[in-house]
Design a protein around this motif. Structure first.
Motif, mmCIF file in Angstrom:
data_model
loop_
_atom_site.group_PDB
_atom_site.id
_atom_site.type_symbol
_atom_site.label_atom_id
_atom_site.label_comp_id
_atom_site.label_asym_id
_atom_site.label_seq_id
_atom_site.Cartn_x
_atom_site.Cartn_y
_atom_site.Cartn_z
ATOM 1 N N GLY A 190 -25.103 -0.843 -1.488
ATOM 2 C CA GLY A 190 -23.728 -1.787 -1.127
ATOM 3 C C GLY A 190 -23.354 -2.900 -1.991
ATOM 4 O O GLY A 190 -23.421 -2.706 -3.083
ATOM 5 N N GLU A 191 -22.699 -3.947 -1.614
ATOM 6 C CA GLU A 191 -22.377 -5.118 -2.396
ATOM 7 C C GLU A 191 -23.742 -5.631 -3.344
ATOM 8 O O GLU A 191 -23.330 -6.233 -4.489
ATOM 9 C CB GLU A 191 -21.859 -6.268 -1.626
ATOM 10 C CG GLU A 191 -21.369 -7.292 -2.180
ATOM 11 C CD GLU A 191 -19.932 -7.020 -2.815
ATOM 12 O OE1 GLU A 191 -19.723 -7.671 -3.953
ATOM 13 O OE2 GLU A 191 -19.227 -6.053 -2.466
ATOM 14 N N ARG A 192 -24.697 -5.436 -2.737
ATOM 15 C CA ARG A 192 -25.892 -5.969 -3.488
ATOM 16 C C ARG A 192 -26.036 -5.306 -4.717
ATOM 17 O O ARG A 192 -26.595 -5.749 -5.776
ATOM 18 C CB ARG A 192 -27.117 -6.087 -2.745
ATOM 19 C CG ARG A 192 -28.431 -6.591 -3.382
ATOM 20 C CD ARG A 192 -29.647 -6.430 -2.553
ATOM 21 N NE ARG A 192 -29.436 -7.424 -1.377
ATOM 22 C CZ ARG A 192 -29.942 -8.619 -1.498
ATOM 23 N NH1 ARG A 192 -30.473 -8.907 -2.671
ATOM 24 N NH2 ARG A 192 -29.877 -9.662 -0.562
ATOM 25 N N GLY A 193 -25.800 -4.127 -4.831
ATOM 26 C CA GLY A 193 -25.984 -3.095 -5.915
ATOM 27 C C GLY A 193 -24.794 -2.936 -6.915
ATOM 28 O O GLY A 193 -24.825 -2.332 -8.010
ATOM 29 N N VAL A 194 -23.815 -3.662 -6.446
ATOM 30 C CA VAL A 194 -22.351 -3.623 -7.395
ATOM 31 C C VAL A 194 -22.820 -4.112 -8.674
ATOM 32 O O VAL A 194 -23.339 -5.071 -9.115
ATOM 33 C CB VAL A 194 -21.600 -4.103 -6.764
ATOM 34 C CG1 VAL A 194 -20.308 -4.141 -7.683
ATOM 35 C CG2 VAL A 194 -20.902 -3.431 -5.461
ATOM 36 N N GLY A 195 -22.469 -3.566 -9.710
ATOM 37 C CA GLY A 195 -22.424 -3.636 -11.238
ATOM 38 C C GLY A 195 -23.911 -3.646 -11.687
ATOM 39 O O GLY A 195 -24.261 -4.139 -12.975
ATOM 40 N N TYR A 196 -24.913 -3.357 -10.975
ATOM 41 C CA TYR A 196 -26.416 -3.135 -11.577
ATOM 42 C C TYR A 196 -26.583 -1.610 -11.981
ATOM 43 O O TYR A 196 -26.383 -0.737 -11.526
ATOM 44 C CB TYR A 196 -27.193 -3.693 -10.548
ATOM 45 C CG TYR A 196 -28.661 -3.618 -11.063
ATOM 46 C CD1 TYR A 196 -29.283 -4.511 -11.918
ATOM 47 C CD2 TYR A 196 -29.682 -2.583 -10.893
ATOM 48 C CE1 TYR A 196 -30.544 -4.655 -12.572
ATOM 49 C CE2 TYR A 196 -30.666 -2.469 -11.508
ATOM 50 C CZ TYR A 196 -31.157 -3.505 -12.311
ATOM 51 O OH TYR A 196 -32.438 -3.517 -12.829
ATOM 52 N N VAL A 197 -27.029 -1.654 -13.338
ATOM 53 C CA VAL A 197 -27.638 -0.529 -13.874
ATOM 54 C C VAL A 197 -28.592 -0.851 -15.069
ATOM 55 O O VAL A 197 -28.061 -2.225 -15.606
ATOM 56 C CB VAL A 197 -26.424 0.469 -14.299
ATOM 57 C CG1 VAL A 197 -25.841 0.019 -15.329
ATOM 58 C CG2 VAL A 197 -27.336 1.823 -14.546
ATOM 59 N N GLU A 198 -29.560 -0.150 -15.353
ATOM 60 C CA GLU A 198 -30.205 -0.566 -16.719
ATOM 61 C C GLU A 198 -29.656 0.187 -17.751
ATOM 62 O O GLU A 198 -28.924 1.100 -17.541
ATOM 63 C CB GLU A 198 -31.783 -0.386 -16.353
ATOM 64 C CG GLU A 198 -32.199 -1.284 -15.414
ATOM 65 C CD GLU A 198 -33.977 -1.176 -15.352
ATOM 66 O OE1 GLU A 198 -34.484 -0.384 -16.214
ATOM 67 O OE2 GLU A 198 -34.370 -1.629 -14.412
ATOM 68 N N CYS A 199 -29.923 -0.316 -18.987
ATOM 69 C CA CYS A 199 -29.333 0.139 -20.310
ATOM 70 C C CYS A 199 -30.482 0.536 -21.240
ATOM 71 O O CYS A 199 -31.376 -0.311 -21.431
ATOM 72 C CB CYS A 199 -28.640 -1.063 -21.035
ATOM 73 S SG CYS A 199 -27.558 -0.399 -22.277
ATOM 74 N N HIS A 200 -30.440 1.822 -21.688
ATOM 75 C CA HIS A 200 -31.693 2.380 -22.491
ATOM 76 C C HIS A 200 -31.109 2.587 -23.781
ATOM 77 O O HIS A 200 -29.841 3.452 -23.936
ATOM 78 C CB HIS A 200 -32.081 3.661 -21.720
ATOM 79 C CG HIS A 200 -33.025 4.420 -22.756
ATOM 80 N ND1 HIS A 200 -34.164 4.146 -23.017
ATOM 81 C CD2 HIS A 200 -33.024 5.861 -23.170
ATOM 82 C CE1 HIS A 200 -34.850 4.989 -23.793
ATOM 83 N NE2 HIS A 200 -33.884 6.067 -23.625
ATOM 84 N N HIS A 201 -31.830 2.464 -24.910
ATOM 85 C CA HIS A 201 -31.465 2.806 -26.007
ATOM 86 C C HIS A 201 -32.012 4.015 -26.460
ATOM 87 O O HIS A 201 -33.403 4.350 -26.364
ATOM 88 C CB HIS A 201 -31.958 1.841 -27.335
ATOM 89 C CG HIS A 201 -31.465 1.722 -28.510
ATOM 90 N ND1 HIS A 201 -31.522 2.644 -29.281
ATOM 91 C CD2 HIS A 201 -30.579 0.845 -29.081
ATOM 92 C CE1 HIS A 201 -30.793 2.624 -30.578
ATOM 93 N NE2 HIS A 201 -30.347 1.284 -30.399
#
Length: 275
Positions: A190-201
């Motif tokens: 929900g709101e806690r997870g909005v906009g979160y993701v990790e970035c991998h090269h």
């Protein structure tokens, strides 16, 4: 003694790290897979480079740390494990053999790894890298050694690049779901997870070099998939990991269907039994 302010030095030098063995193996390969003497200028030069590598703490080094004699011995540890060597091998370790086989299988790639490590030390780029717990975790397997892994991870943690990658995906109408498994933090948390993701090269340093990072070089993935990619060398791409995940899901569904059919057949009496 340390608590009293004394500086305590190690009695024995630390084991050779992967990065160090890569440099030694590269030297042995350039010498026709033959060991080198301690007086050889190339051994003396490598000794100086190894002493600059920020892998082992000063307190873990004694006065003979990676001196020319020790470097020369390591070149023979590697050379005597070569498949074409028929004498008795000198004392070495499993990591010597592992790196040797990687050089035999991928000589150009491993030579580039060695070049990047040397370049990073000469330029000072690898000497000021801060170690963090997850980068030193044994589960992380760097195809290019710890130092380039840290450089690779530093690029992944570039907040500016991550932000631009996320903005690019959202502008195109995409979502922040993991490119490997499809996990969406906002959907689950929900709101806690909005906009979160990790970035991998996606491309390791030994393939990409130290050039500018393009957004197409980056992939948005969840923490679990990120860790699974880094866990074993060679690193799979997010696409390759996704294909493996989907294949496993298909196999599980197929197995579940077979079990369900077997249970149904067992629950329904056959015509012979009814008679």
């Amino acid at each position: 003694m340390k608590r009293l302010g004394f500086q305590v030095k190690a009695v024995q030098n630390p084991d050779w790290a992967r990065d160090e063995i890569i440099l030694a193996c590269d030297l042995v390969m350039s010498n026709g897979w033959k060991g080198l003497d301690a007086q050889d200028s190339r051994v003396v030069e490598l000794s100086a480079v190894l002493q600059l590598l920020p892998i082992h703490a000063d307190a873990d080094r004694n006065e003979t740390f990676r001196n020319p004699n020790g470097v020369a011995r390591k070149t023979f540890d590697i050379a005597t494990r070569h498949p074409d060597y028929h004498g008795k091998p000198t004392k070495g370790g499993a990591l010597d053999v592992e790196v040797l086989h990687e050089f035999l299988a991928r000589p150009d790639e491993m030579n580039e790894v060695a070049r990047l490590i040397r370049q990073g030390i000469t330029a000072g780029d690898l000497q000021d890298l801060v170690q963090t717990d997850d980068e030193l975790d044994d589960d992380f397997s760097a195809p290019e050694g710890r130092l380039l892994l840290r450089r690779h991870r530093a690029r992944e943690r570039n907040k500016g690049l991550r932000k631009k990658k996320i903005e690019s995906v959202l502008r195109k109408g995409g979502t922040l779901a993991c490119e490997a498994c499809g996990f969406d933090f906002a959907e689950v948390y929900g709101e806690r997870g909005v906009g979160y993701v990790e970035c991998h090269h996606v491309v390791p340093l030994h393939e990409a070099g130290e050039g500018k990072t393009k957004l197409s070089d980056l992939a948005l993935i969840c923490a679990n998939c990120h860790r699974m990619i880094h866990r074993g060398a060679p690193w799979p791409t997010p696409g390759e990991l996704r294909a493996d995940i989907e294949a496993r899901r298909g196999a599980r569904l197929g197995k579940a269907a077979v079990i369900g059919q077997q249970r149904t057949e067992a629950a329904v009496p056959s015509a012979a039994q009814e008679g």
